[in-house]
Design an enzyme around this catalytic site. Structure first.
Site, PDB file in Angstrom:
ATOM      1  N   LYS A  22       4.728  34.166  17.790  1.00 19.39           N
ATOM      2  CA  LYS A  22       5.304  35.486  17.484  1.00 19.39           C
ATOM      3  C   LYS A  22       6.646  35.673  18.188  1.00 19.39           C
ATOM      4  CE  LYS A  22       3.937  39.514  19.836  1.00 19.39           C
ATOM      5  NZ  LYS A  22       5.072  40.090  20.480  1.00 19.39           N
ATOM      6  N   ASN A  23       6.684  35.337  19.480  1.00 19.78           N
ATOM      7  CA  ASN A  23       7.896  35.638  20.236  1.00 19.78           C
ATOM      8  C   ASN A  23       9.047  34.680  19.937  1.00 19.78           C
ATOM      9  OD1 ASN A  23       6.589  37.786  21.287  1.00 19.78           O
ATOM     10  ND2 ASN A  23       6.388  36.982  23.371  1.00 19.78           N
ATOM     11  N   CYS A 116       4.998  48.011  22.296  1.00 23.30           N
ATOM     12  CA  CYS A 116       3.810  48.339  23.085  1.00 23.30           C
ATOM     13  C   CYS A 116       4.181  49.203  24.278  1.00 23.30           C
ATOM     14  CB  CYS A 116       3.159  47.053  23.599  1.00 23.30           C
ATOM     15  SG  CYS A 116       2.041  46.301  22.428  1.00 23.30           S
ATOM     16  N   ARG A 121      10.735  49.677  29.531  1.00 14.89           N
ATOM     17  CA  ARG A 121      11.411  48.740  28.639  1.00 14.89           C
ATOM     18  C   ARG A 121      12.814  49.217  28.226  1.00 14.89           C
ATOM     19  NH1 ARG A 121       7.031  45.873  24.820  1.00 14.89           N
ATOM     20  NH2 ARG A 121       8.230  44.072  25.378  1.00 14.89           N
ATOM     21  N   ARG A 397      -0.679  42.996  16.011  1.00 14.86           N
ATOM     22  CA  ARG A 397       0.751  42.725  16.231  1.00 14.86           C
ATOM     23  C   ARG A 397       0.980  41.277  16.646  1.00 14.86           C
ATOM     24  NH1 ARG A 397       3.303  48.042  18.755  1.00 14.86           N
ATOM     25  NH2 ARG A 397       5.149  46.834  18.281  1.00 14.86           N
TER      26      ARG A 397
HETATM   27  C1  UD1 Z   1       9.550  39.525  25.829  1.00 14.06           C
HETATM   28  C2  UD1 Z   1       8.320  39.272  24.988  1.00 14.06           C
HETATM   29  C3  UD1 Z   1       7.105  39.901  25.640  1.00 14.06           C
HETATM   30  C4  UD1 Z   1       6.964  39.410  27.075  1.00 14.06           C
HETATM   31  C5  UD1 Z   1       8.263  39.597  27.843  1.00 14.06           C
HETATM   32  C6  UD1 Z   1       8.236  38.981  29.231  1.00 14.06           C
HETATM   33  C7  UD1 Z   1       9.203  39.117  22.744  1.00 14.06           C
HETATM   34  C8  UD1 Z   1       9.264  39.701  21.391  1.00 14.06           C
HETATM   35  N1  UD1 Z   1       8.531  39.819  23.675  1.00 14.06           N
HETATM   36  O1  UD1 Z   1       9.735  40.944  25.885  1.00 14.06           O
HETATM   37  O2  UD1 Z   1       5.963  39.526  24.879  1.00 14.06           O
HETATM   38  O3  UD1 Z   1       5.955  40.149  27.718  1.00 14.06           O
HETATM   39  O4  UD1 Z   1       9.350  38.989  27.130  1.00 14.06           O
HETATM   40  O5  UD1 Z   1       7.893  37.639  29.157  1.00 14.06           O
HETATM   41  O6  UD1 Z   1       9.684  38.037  22.983  1.00 14.06           O
HETATM   42  N2  UD1 Z   1      14.421  44.925  31.289  1.00 14.06           N
HETATM   43  C9  UD1 Z   1      15.368  45.822  31.745  1.00 14.06           C
HETATM   44  N3  UD1 Z   1      16.505  45.989  30.994  1.00 14.06           N
HETATM   45  C10 UD1 Z   1      16.720  45.308  29.827  1.00 14.06           C
HETATM   46  C11 UD1 Z   1      15.746  44.393  29.386  1.00 14.06           C
HETATM   47  C12 UD1 Z   1      14.605  44.218  30.155  1.00 14.06           C
HETATM   48  O7  UD1 Z   1      15.199  46.465  32.796  1.00 14.06           O
HETATM   49  O8  UD1 Z   1      17.776  45.518  29.199  1.00 14.06           O
HETATM   50  C13 UD1 Z   1      13.169  44.755  32.075  1.00 14.06           C
HETATM   51  C14 UD1 Z   1      11.938  45.192  31.275  1.00 14.06           C
HETATM   52  O9  UD1 Z   1      11.738  46.579  31.342  1.00 14.06           O
HETATM   53  C15 UD1 Z   1      10.843  44.409  31.943  1.00 14.06           C
HETATM   54  C16 UD1 Z   1      11.553  43.095  32.320  1.00 14.06           C
HETATM   55  O10 UD1 Z   1      12.944  43.382  32.308  1.00 14.06           O
HETATM   56  O11 UD1 Z   1      10.410  45.056  33.095  1.00 14.06           O
HETATM   57  C17 UD1 Z   1      11.261  41.942  31.376  1.00 14.06           C
HETATM   58  O12 UD1 Z   1      11.649  42.273  30.087  1.00 14.06           O
HETATM   59  P1  UD1 Z   1      12.143  41.200  29.022  1.00 14.06           P
HETATM   60  O13 UD1 Z   1      12.138  39.845  29.645  1.00 14.06           O
HETATM   61  O14 UD1 Z   1      13.409  41.697  28.425  1.00 14.06           O
HETATM   62  O15 UD1 Z   1      10.988  41.275  27.947  1.00 14.06           O
HETATM   63  P2  UD1 Z   1      11.120  41.548  26.387  1.00 14.06           P
HETATM   64  O16 UD1 Z   1      12.227  40.753  25.824  1.00 14.06           O
HETATM   65  O17 UD1 Z   1      11.049  42.997  26.132  1.00 14.06           O
END
Ligand code: UD1
Length: 418
Positions: A22-23, A116, A121, A397
């Site tokens: 999925k990711n 979710c 996020r 999902r």
């Molecule tokens: C992706 C995955 C999700 C997984 C996560 C961490 C997909 C579709 N989803 O989510 O399944 O749990 O990686 O392995 O690939 N953050 C910020 N600012 C930003 C972006 C992120 O503060 O602009 C924080 C987030 O709130 C979180 C952390 O960074 O606490 C990790 O987020 P991130 O690595 O971006 O995860 P996702 O890409 O949302």
């Protein structure tokens, strides 16, 4: 509304094959927007998040069609750079379209993304990176408006190796005329799958050691066929299902190199694990041992997406386990649901203390998020009596049909839709 109804107490036995990730699928579908010719994404899982992303591409003018397990996308006729509110609000990955839309059209507009409920996020790292590429970003009335083609010729350092920000920024950089260097990118294997897709589609990206990615500027997208990597979280969920039920499973199409932190934890819990090629054979203990301290971290650390499933395992362990969640701040909601099933656990902020009990009992519980929901299903497979997992559509999902997959290896589980 969907429910999963589980009769516990059956050890899982047999073979189960993992689907495409999925990711990896979600950013790669978004990346198809950079290519004005048809692309084929093979081994594509039919998940609600994938259907949502396909719906978004259609709304932007792409032609999208399934052909068996392949998704065919032709973004040649895409014209719009504005994501529709309702569709984009439903999945967090809608934000992935900002980068490719900017790379292709020099403009993009999206509502703040959904997804979710596992924490705040924010998308600040995505937007900071886009601004560093010379894009004008305005945030007003719940929408993100971006103007200007990414320029390249810059080095962007991420304050945190965010998976989504890394993906978004490398896709934006594909539309630049000059090279872009991303410093401190995420190291998750799904990013390498996205890079493999983009390289196949005529762009040029490579990792320079583990702390930099270089994206060459001035390349054009062209038609390609890409087969998605197997889903390491789906594979991991089946491995824990075997562990929690004291069963034995052969998990096929699971790459052990993507699962090493999880395999270490499962061995610590007393599982016997062997691998051959892309198969992993796991035999769960009668009762798992506790995990003394499990800490979630960016890859190659222990994945946050497997924390809830291991939480379920720890509820029936012989001793006391400590889980520390460092990636998302609100990812322990399954703790309260597991308590309804007889688990003895406390959550304080980012730390959960789980005192293993001999047995869980069936109860009616709520899936608050995708992986937390999967964890409740695993607990239900072990519990005495009947467990009903409500709001099971959240589990769709990330798993095409978790009930059918588990039934195929002896799980007594059925689904009711209403
Ligand atoms: C992706 C995955 C999700 C997984 C996560 C961490 C997909 C579709 N989803 O989510 O399944 O749990 O990686 O392995 O690939 N953050 C910020 N600012 C930003 C972006 C992120 O503060 O602009 C924080 C987030 O709130 C979180 C952390 O960074 O606490 C990790 O987020 P991130 O690595 O971006 O995860 P996702 O890409 O949302």
């Amino acid at each position: 509304m969907a429910k999963l109804i589980i009769e516990g107490g059956h050890a899982l036995k047999g073979q189960i094959t993992v689907q495409g990730a999925k990711n990896a699928a979600l950013p790669i579908l978004a990346a198809a927007m950079l290519v004005p010719e048809p692309v084929r994404i093979a081994n594509c899982p039919r998940l609600t998040d994938v259907e949502h992303m396909a719906g978004l591409l259609k709304a932007l003018g792409c032609r999208v069609a399934w052909e068996e397990d392949s998704l065919l996308i032709d973004a040649g006729c895409a014209r719009s750079a504005q994501l529709p509110e309702e569709l984009a609000g439903a999945i967090r990955s809608s934000v992935f379209l900002l980068g490719p839309l900017l790379g292709r059209f020099g403009a993009a507009e999206a509502p703040y993304p959904g997804g979710c409920d596992i924490g705040n996020r924010p998308v600040d790292l995505h937007l900071k990176g886009l601004r560093a590429m010379g894009v004008r970003v305005d945030e007003a009335s719940g929408r993100i408006r971006c103007q200007g083609r990414p320029k390249g010729g810059v080095e962007i350092a991420l304050d945190y190796p965010s998976v989504g920000a890394t993906e978004n920024l490398i896709m934006a950089a594909c539309g630049a005329q000059e090279d872009t260097i991303l410093v401190n990118p995420a190291r998750e294997p799904e990013i390498d799958d996205l890079m493999a897709f983009l390289n196949g589609a005529g762009f040029e990206l490579r990792r320079e050691g583990s702390s930099r990615i270089r994206v060459r500027g001035g390349r054009q997208g062209r038609s390609t066929v890409h087969t998605l990597m197997p889903d390491r979280i789906e594979a991991g969920t089946y491995l824990v299902a075997a562990a929690v039920t004291g069963g034995r499973l052969l998990v096929r199409d699971a790459r052990k190199e993507h699962l090493s932190a999880l395999l270490t934890a499962l061995r610590e819990a007393g599982c016997r694990i062997r691998h051959e090629g892309t198969d992993i054979d796991i035999e769960g203990p009668e009762r798992p041992r506790e995990l003394r301290r499990l800490v979630t971290l960016p890859y190659p650390g222990f994945p946050t997406d497997m924390q809830s499933q291991l939480f379920a395992l720890c509820t029936v362990a012989k001793g006391t386990s400590v889980l520390e969640e460092n990636v998302f701040e609100n990812r322990f909601r399954h703790g309260a649901e597991l308590r309804r099933m007889g688990a003895d656990c406390d959550v304080r902020g980012r730390v959960a203390l789980i005192r293993g009990v001999k047995s869980l009992h069936g109860a009616t519980v709520q899936a608050h998020d995708l992986r937390g929901g999967a964890a409740l299903v695993l607990a239900g497979l072990r519990a005495e009596g009947i467990t009903v997992v409500e709001q099971a559509e959240r589990i769709d999902r990330g798993y095409a049909d978790l009930a059918a997959a588990l039934r195929s290896v002896g799980g007594a589980i059925r689904r009711e839709d209403s």
